[in-house]
Scaffold this motif. Sequence first.
Motif, PDB file in Angstrom:
ATOM      1  N   PHE A 118     -18.160 -11.010   3.355  1.00 40.75           N
ATOM      2  CA  PHE A 118     -17.729  -9.794   2.662  1.00 40.75           C
ATOM      3  C   PHE A 118     -18.026  -8.548   3.501  1.00 40.75           C
ATOM      4  CE2 PHE A 118     -19.325  -6.297  -0.024  1.00 40.75           C
ATOM      5  CZ  PHE A 118     -18.172  -5.958  -0.712  1.00 40.75           C
ATOM      6  N   ASN A 122     -15.244  -6.038   5.418  1.00 40.75           N
ATOM      7  CA  ASN A 122     -15.242  -4.617   5.091  1.00 40.75           C
ATOM      8  C   ASN A 122     -15.600  -3.752   6.295  1.00 40.75           C
ATOM      9  OD1 ASN A 122     -14.855  -3.787   2.021  1.00 40.75           O
ATOM     10  ND2 ASN A 122     -15.804  -5.810   2.067  1.00 40.75           N
ATOM     11  N   CYS A 123     -16.433  -4.278   7.196  1.00 45.92           N
ATOM     12  CA  CYS A 123     -16.765  -3.570   8.436  1.00 45.92           C
ATOM     13  C   CYS A 123     -15.508  -3.425   9.299  1.00 45.92           C
ATOM     14  CB  CYS A 123     -17.852  -4.322   9.195  1.00 45.92           C
ATOM     15  SG  CYS A 123     -18.349  -3.531  10.736  1.00 45.92           S
ATOM     16  N   LEU A 125     -12.377  -3.528   8.260  1.00 49.75           N
ATOM     17  CA  LEU A 125     -11.445  -2.625   7.581  1.00 49.75           C
ATOM     18  C   LEU A 125     -11.902  -1.174   7.685  1.00 49.75           C
ATOM     19  CD1 LEU A 125     -10.656  -4.740   4.402  1.00 49.75           C
ATOM     20  CD2 LEU A 125      -9.103  -4.227   6.291  1.00 49.75           C
ATOM     21  N   SER A 126     -13.211  -0.961   7.713  1.00 53.47           N
ATOM     22  CA  SER A 126     -13.737   0.391   7.876  1.00 53.47           C
ATOM     23  C   SER A 126     -13.377   0.943   9.246  1.00 53.47           C
ATOM     24  CB  SER A 126     -15.254   0.386   7.686  1.00 53.47           C
ATOM     25  OG  SER A 126     -15.770   1.692   7.740  1.00 53.47           O
ATOM     26  N   TYR A 140      -4.591  -1.874   0.336  1.00 53.11           N
ATOM     27  CA  TYR A 140      -5.531  -2.236  -0.724  1.00 53.11           C
ATOM     28  C   TYR A 140      -4.939  -1.950  -2.106  1.00 53.11           C
ATOM     29  CZ  TYR A 140      -9.464  -1.654  -3.947  1.00 53.11           C
ATOM     30  OH  TYR A 140     -10.289  -1.717  -5.040  1.00 53.11           O
ATOM     31  N   CYS A 164     -11.521  -6.423   0.277  1.00 53.15           N
ATOM     32  CA  CYS A 164     -11.274  -5.023   0.654  1.00 53.15           C
ATOM     33  C   CYS A 164     -11.841  -4.018  -0.331  1.00 53.15           C
ATOM     34  CB  CYS A 164      -9.772  -4.769   0.772  1.00 53.15           C
ATOM     35  SG  CYS A 164      -8.822  -6.051   1.565  1.00 53.15           S
ATOM     36  N   LEU A 166     -14.819  -2.835  -1.476  1.00 54.38           N
ATOM     37  CA  LEU A 166     -15.828  -1.830  -1.145  1.00 54.38           C
ATOM     38  C   LEU A 166     -15.251  -0.755  -0.237  1.00 54.38           C
ATOM     39  CD1 LEU A 166     -18.726  -0.853  -1.363  1.00 54.38           C
ATOM     40  CD2 LEU A 166     -19.324  -2.366   0.539  1.00 54.38           C
ATOM     41  N   ASN A 167     -14.631  -1.183   0.858  1.00 53.55           N
ATOM     42  CA  ASN A 167     -14.042  -0.206   1.782  1.00 53.55           C
ATOM     43  C   ASN A 167     -12.898   0.555   1.120  1.00 53.55           C
ATOM     44  OD1 ASN A 167     -13.554   0.863   4.643  1.00 53.55           O
ATOM     45  ND2 ASN A 167     -11.579  -0.017   4.138  1.00 53.55           N
ATOM     46  N   TYR A 193     -22.213  -0.745   8.032  1.00 52.79           N
ATOM     47  CA  TYR A 193     -21.899  -2.147   7.730  1.00 52.79           C
ATOM     48  C   TYR A 193     -22.534  -3.068   8.767  1.00 52.79           C
ATOM     49  CZ  TYR A 193     -18.206  -1.044   4.294  1.00 52.79           C
ATOM     50  OH  TYR A 193     -17.513  -0.627   3.201  1.00 52.79           O
TER      51      TYR A 193
END
Length: 206
Positions: A118, A122-123, A125-126, A140, A164, A166-167, A193
């Motif tokens: 997870f 998200n890292c 995607l960030s 998203y 996705c 969180l980001n 992250y």
Amino acid sequence: MFSIRKSLKAFVKGQFCFLLMTLVLFLNAPYWHEPLTSWILILMLIQPGIFLLAFVDGFRTKKTVEIEPEERGNVFTFRGFLKSLWFLIPVLLFFTLVTWYADFDGGLPFPSGILAVFLMVNCSLSFLSFIMPSYVLTFYAANAYDKSKTAWSEGFRYIAIYFCGLNGEIQNLLSRFPFYVQRPITLLLCIWYFLVLGGIINMFGL
């Protein structure tokens, strides 16, 4: 203007996410190697991140967020969740088997391995959000808040939220701020992250 109520609401949401992460990690407490050092590292990294986002969210801006509350509507229903299971269960089962295999091979144990996946997604995607935030947020929103109620759309909805969410929600929060506020915070989150993931890996002595 600054809204303390809105800032506190974001802070509570952040603490709830932190609590969920903590519960997942505690399920693998017997595997911990350096718990005290790792928890100090994780707390020093996560809590400032939550405070920063809560503080930023408290500011009122002329520009609104990309995903308005009205757009969210009633897309999350129990019936829809049941529809999503045809897709959700195989995907989560796949990652469960991968983390179990990693556990036997000296990797992160289950379910902490799922948490690591997870954070890694998200890292990534960030980092993409730093380059093209509107495209990442659109992707998203198109999956998580799709108005259609088909089994296919429901399946992708919950996968998007898991991978996705969180980001996506953080980028939606930042979308109402100008470039010079949005980009530095996104860059800090990329590093954030990565360091949190490193703290979790260190916790298990890897």
